[in-house]
Design a protein around this motif. Structure first.
Motif, mmCIF file in Angstrom:
data_model
loop_
_atom_site.group_PDB
_atom_site.id
_atom_site.type_symbol
_atom_site.label_atom_id
_atom_site.label_comp_id
_atom_site.label_asym_id
_atom_site.label_seq_id
_atom_site.Cartn_x
_atom_site.Cartn_y
_atom_site.Cartn_z
ATOM 1 N N ASP A 11 29.747 42.948 43.607
ATOM 2 C CA ASP A 11 29.958 41.629 43.005
ATOM 3 C C ASP A 11 31.358 41.069 43.223
ATOM 4 O O ASP A 11 31.724 40.074 42.593
ATOM 5 N N PHE A 12 32.160 41.702 44.096
ATOM 6 C CA PHE A 12 33.436 41.073 44.421
ATOM 7 C C PHE A 12 33.144 39.799 45.205
ATOM 8 O O PHE A 12 32.314 39.795 46.110
ATOM 9 N N PRO A 13 33.800 38.691 44.851
ATOM 10 C CA PRO A 13 33.464 37.411 45.498
ATOM 11 C C PRO A 13 33.718 37.428 47.000
ATOM 12 O O PRO A 13 34.750 37.918 47.464
ATOM 13 N N GLU A 14 32.763 36.890 47.738
ATOM 14 C CA GLU A 14 32.911 36.804 49.186
ATOM 15 C C GLU A 14 34.044 35.845 49.544
ATOM 16 O O GLU A 14 34.365 34.923 48.806
ATOM 17 N N HIS A 15 34.618 36.071 50.693
ATOM 18 C CA HIS A 15 35.653 35.191 51.240
ATOM 19 C C HIS A 15 36.923 35.160 50.390
ATOM 20 O O HIS A 15 37.679 34.184 50.448
ATOM 21 N N VAL A 16 37.146 36.198 49.591
ATOM 22 C CA VAL A 16 38.397 36.318 48.844
ATOM 23 C C VAL A 16 39.160 37.522 49.378
ATOM 24 O O VAL A 16 38.608 38.613 49.509
ATOM 25 N N ILE A 17 40.427 37.312 49.695
ATOM 26 C CA ILE A 17 41.302 38.379 50.182
ATOM 27 C C ILE A 17 42.235 38.763 49.046
ATOM 28 O O ILE A 17 42.832 37.893 48.400
ATOM 29 N N LEU A 18 42.372 40.051 48.800
ATOM 30 C CA LEU A 18 43.210 40.529 47.703
ATOM 31 C C LEU A 18 44.257 41.489 48.257
ATOM 32 O O LEU A 18 43.923 42.466 48.926
ATOM 33 N N GLY A 19 45.522 41.182 48.001
ATOM 34 C CA GLY A 19 46.607 42.026 48.490
ATOM 35 C C GLY A 19 47.593 42.349 47.384
ATOM 36 O O GLY A 19 47.596 41.717 46.323
ATOM 37 N N HIS A 101 54.307 45.794 40.329
ATOM 38 C CA HIS A 101 53.591 45.240 41.472
ATOM 39 C C HIS A 101 53.309 43.753 41.291
ATOM 40 O O HIS A 101 53.260 43.242 40.172
ATOM 41 N N VAL A 102 53.109 43.093 42.417
ATOM 42 C CA VAL A 102 52.611 41.729 42.421
ATOM 43 C C VAL A 102 51.335 41.717 43.257
ATOM 44 O O VAL A 102 51.243 42.389 44.287
ATOM 45 N N PHE A 103 50.336 40.990 42.773
ATOM 46 C CA PHE A 103 49.048 40.861 43.442
ATOM 47 C C PHE A 103 48.841 39.399 43.830
ATOM 48 O O PHE A 103 49.310 38.489 43.148
ATOM 49 N N CYS A 104 48.105 39.195 44.908
ATOM 50 C CA CYS A 104 47.796 37.839 45.361
ATOM 51 C C CYS A 104 46.355 37.795 45.837
ATOM 52 O O CYS A 104 45.902 38.692 46.563
ATOM 53 N N ALA A 105 45.630 36.770 45.419
ATOM 54 C CA ALA A 105 44.272 36.514 45.904
ATOM 55 C C ALA A 105 44.278 35.188 46.653
ATOM 56 O O ALA A 105 44.891 34.215 46.203
ATOM 57 N N ILE A 106 43.608 35.164 47.797
ATOM 58 C CA ILE A 106 43.526 33.964 48.630
ATOM 59 C C ILE A 106 42.067 33.723 48.985
ATOM 60 O O ILE A 106 41.338 34.656 49.331
ATOM 61 N N SER A 107 41.646 32.462 48.919
ATOM 62 C CA SER A 107 40.292 32.094 49.330
ATOM 63 C C SER A 107 40.329 30.765 50.067
ATOM 64 O O SER A 107 41.059 29.854 49.690
ATOM 65 N N GLU A 108 39.519 30.674 51.112
ATOM 66 C CA GLU A 108 39.377 29.409 51.834
ATOM 67 C C GLU A 108 38.315 28.517 51.212
ATOM 68 O O GLU A 108 38.284 27.319 51.488
ATOM 69 N N SER A 109 37.434 29.085 50.367
ATOM 70 C CA SER A 109 36.246 28.325 49.974
ATOM 71 C C SER A 109 35.970 28.248 48.478
ATOM 72 O O SER A 109 35.241 27.358 48.042
#
Length: 206
Positions: A11-19, A101-109
């Motif tokens: 169930d992790f959302p598609e098209h999301v990058i997590l770093g 730590h620092v976390f970042c999530a990125i999504s195009e959609s």
């Protein structure tokens, strides 16, 4: 900088990058935009400055390793919610800081909100009383406060209001061990994926 492998997380959302990366000191501020420089220079706390700069470096590094255009700059909506933009496209972005730590999530959609908390953090059970509404109390009163907090904060970060919104106005519904719904005054619903990784509770709303 590391990208989190989310392929095995149900169930992790598609098209999301997590770093994520460790919060570092001594990083160059040359990659900041003019507006970011003003914001960064306005911080008087050195830890806050390190968090901010580490987050911006993480974002740029994630663009590079993910094959996204590196010319995106981070802007903010009037209430402070970040997003990234270049001449041709917009990216949805969310940051979260923990102790080291620092976390970042990125999504195009999809619009997103990210919150993380260190699992070893001591949280008083009284926090639960401050964030649960009456309809949630019987279901979640014995739940881990860190789980509940990150779920609700991820939702209000996705909404764009942050803690300006009373967390009692958000109602959590559990669908599975890591999948939840959050409704806000019966007007808006967010899906939440919340899981444990790297000794953190990580919740992402979309």
């Amino acid at each position: 900088m590391e990208l989190l492998n989310t392929s095995s997380i149900t169930d992790f959302p598609e098209h999301v990058i997590l770093g994520y990366t460790e919060i570092r000191s001594g990083l160059s501020d040359e990659m900041l935009s003019e507006d970011e420089q003003k914001e960064w220079n306005g911080f008087t706390n050195q830890q806050r400055k390190n968090e901010y700069l580490s987050a911006r470096h993480l974002f740029k590094e994630m663009l590079s390793v993910s094959g996204l255009n590196s010319d995106h700059e981070i802007f903010k909506h009037p209430l402070g919610k970040p997003y990234a933009q270049n001449e041709n496209e917009k990216l949805f972005v969310s940051f979260s800081h923990s102790k080291k730590h620092v976390f970042c999530a990125i999504s195009e959609s999809v619009d997103i909100g990210l919150d993380t908390e260190w699992l070893d953090r001591k949280v008083d059970q009284r926090v639960v009383k401050r964030i649960l509404g009456e309809s949630e109390w019987e279901v979640f009163s014995d739940e881990d406060p860190i789980l509940l907090w990150t779920i609700k904060e991820a939702a209000v970060k996705c909404l764009g209001t942050g803690l300006r919104t009373n967390l009692k106005e958000l109602e959590i519904q559990k669908k599975s061990e890591i999948e939840f719904l959050v409704r806000i005054n019966d007007e808006k619903t967010f899906q939440i994926c919340s899981f444990q990784e790297l000794n953190h509770q990580i919740s992402i709303a979309y």
